[in-house]
Scaffold this active site. Structure first.
Site, PDB file in Angstrom:
ATOM      1  N   LYS A 225      29.726  81.316  30.448  1.00 28.30           N
ATOM      2  CA  LYS A 225      28.531  81.164  31.282  1.00 28.30           C
ATOM      3  C   LYS A 225      28.837  80.522  32.631  1.00 28.30           C
ATOM      4  O   LYS A 225      29.902  79.959  32.863  1.00 28.30           O
ATOM      5  CB  LYS A 225      27.448  80.398  30.516  1.00 28.30           C
ATOM      6  CG  LYS A 225      26.843  81.272  29.418  1.00 28.30           C
ATOM      7  CD  LYS A 225      25.630  80.676  28.764  1.00 28.30           C
ATOM      8  CE  LYS A 225      25.005  81.696  27.800  1.00 28.30           C
ATOM      9  NZ  LYS A 225      23.867  81.132  27.058  1.00 28.30           N
ATOM     10  N   ARG A 265      28.527  80.693  19.642  1.00 30.43           N
ATOM     11  CA  ARG A 265      28.462  82.134  19.928  1.00 30.43           C
ATOM     12  C   ARG A 265      29.408  82.436  21.080  1.00 30.43           C
ATOM     13  O   ARG A 265      29.250  81.888  22.174  1.00 30.43           O
ATOM     14  CB  ARG A 265      27.016  82.510  20.283  1.00 30.43           C
ATOM     15  CG  ARG A 265      26.773  83.975  20.574  1.00 30.43           C
ATOM     16  CD  ARG A 265      25.309  84.180  20.957  1.00 30.43           C
ATOM     17  NE  ARG A 265      24.958  85.575  21.173  1.00 30.43           N
ATOM     18  CZ  ARG A 265      25.129  86.234  22.317  1.00 30.43           C
ATOM     19  NH1 ARG A 265      25.652  85.597  23.369  1.00 30.43           N
ATOM     20  NH2 ARG A 265      24.779  87.507  22.416  1.00 30.43           N
TER      21      ARG A 265
END
Length: 286
Positions: A225, A265
């Site tokens: 991210k 994740r």
């Protein structure tokens, strides 16, 4: 209900004595991290099997990008992308979750063999989602969400990001429980990168204990991210592309596992699978 590591366990799913690893299969042409690489059903199933072979405990299949600025696909296209991949992986014995904001996609994916619904909107995007989840008895991931990101970083303003994320997640979980989803089937996710800037994401990661106080197993989804790009930025402020953030992702996975996360994740599984096992070994040596 607690397992040996105190991370909580989720009714209807396998249990692990360490932080679980959820591998990501994006069946999309426009994912921020690997757009288009697994868009074909056969390639996506092969990729999911490869993630399982590398140590993924679950594989999360999604057919719609949730990156900032992404445009939503229609329901028929999302079904076309997702259901055959879920069916193919489940037939091979993989524990599959479906990453969707649509009740119809969740319902058909569960019928095809998925065992977990991972909804980044926590049931807010589709009013039919919670009744479907409640009726099927599927475990449900409730993420902190402040709206679709088609316009960029939506409402990413906080006076106290940890308190506000916890309060908003608590309210959403209460709504999910009121809709009939069993408490032992609820997982929470702080929504890193969703309506949050890099400072917010890091602050939330530094206070995962506050999220644990909500009383549900915790999924941490930091993989590749933007905040990791900011952390890794060079002297000129240039951030590395998403696929060059896997080592940083594994570092977050180790930290999250040490902090008691139920699962992480990730797109690249092998390094994170090693990281969570090391974290468990260190815990076991205490």
């Amino acid at each position: 209900m607690k397992n040996l590591s105190g991370r909580g366990e989720v009714a209807g799913l396998p249990t692990w004595d360490r932080c679980a690893v959820m591998g990501v299969v994006n069946v999309t042409p426009d994912s921020f991290s690997d757009g288009g690489r697994w868009f074909d059903t056969t390639a996506a199933v092969k990729h999911g099997l490869g993630l399982a072979a590398e140590g993924a405990d679950l594989v999360d299949v999604g057919g719609e990008s949730t990156r900032p600025g992404a445009t939503r696909v229609d329901e028929a296209e999302e079904l076309r992308r997702v259901v055959p991949v879920v069916r193919g992986l489940a037939a091979e014995g993989v524990t599959v979750s479906v990453d969707t904001m649509r009740a119809a996609v969740a319902e058909q994916a569960l019928a095809a063999g998925a065992v977990l619904v991972n909804d980044v909107s926590g049931g807010l995007a589709d009013p039919a989602m919670l009744p479907v989840v409640a009726a099927t008895g599927a475990p449900f991931v409730v993420m902190h969400w402040r709206g679709l990101l088609e316009g960029g970083n939506v409402r990413g303003v906080y006076e106290d990001v940890v308190t506000e994320v916890c309060d908003e997640l608590h309210a959403r979980v209460e709504a999910v429980l009121a809709a009939g989803v069993a408490p032992e089937r609820v997982v929470i996710d702080p929504g890193l990168g969703f309506s949050k800037d890099a400072e917010h994401d890091l602050t939330v990661l530094a206070h995962l204990d506050r999220l644990h106080a909500l009383g549900h197993p915790l999924l941490v989804a930091a993989s590749r991210k933007r905040f990791l790009g900011h952390v890794l930025a060079g002297p000129g402020g240039t951030t590395p592309p998403a696929r060059e953030r896997d080592a940083a992702t594994a570092a977050v996975s180790a930290l999250a596992a040490h902090a008691g996360a139920w699962a992480v994740r990730v797109h690249e599984v092998r390094a994170t699978a090693d990281a969570v096992r090391v974290a468990r070994a260190v815990e076991g040596a205490r």
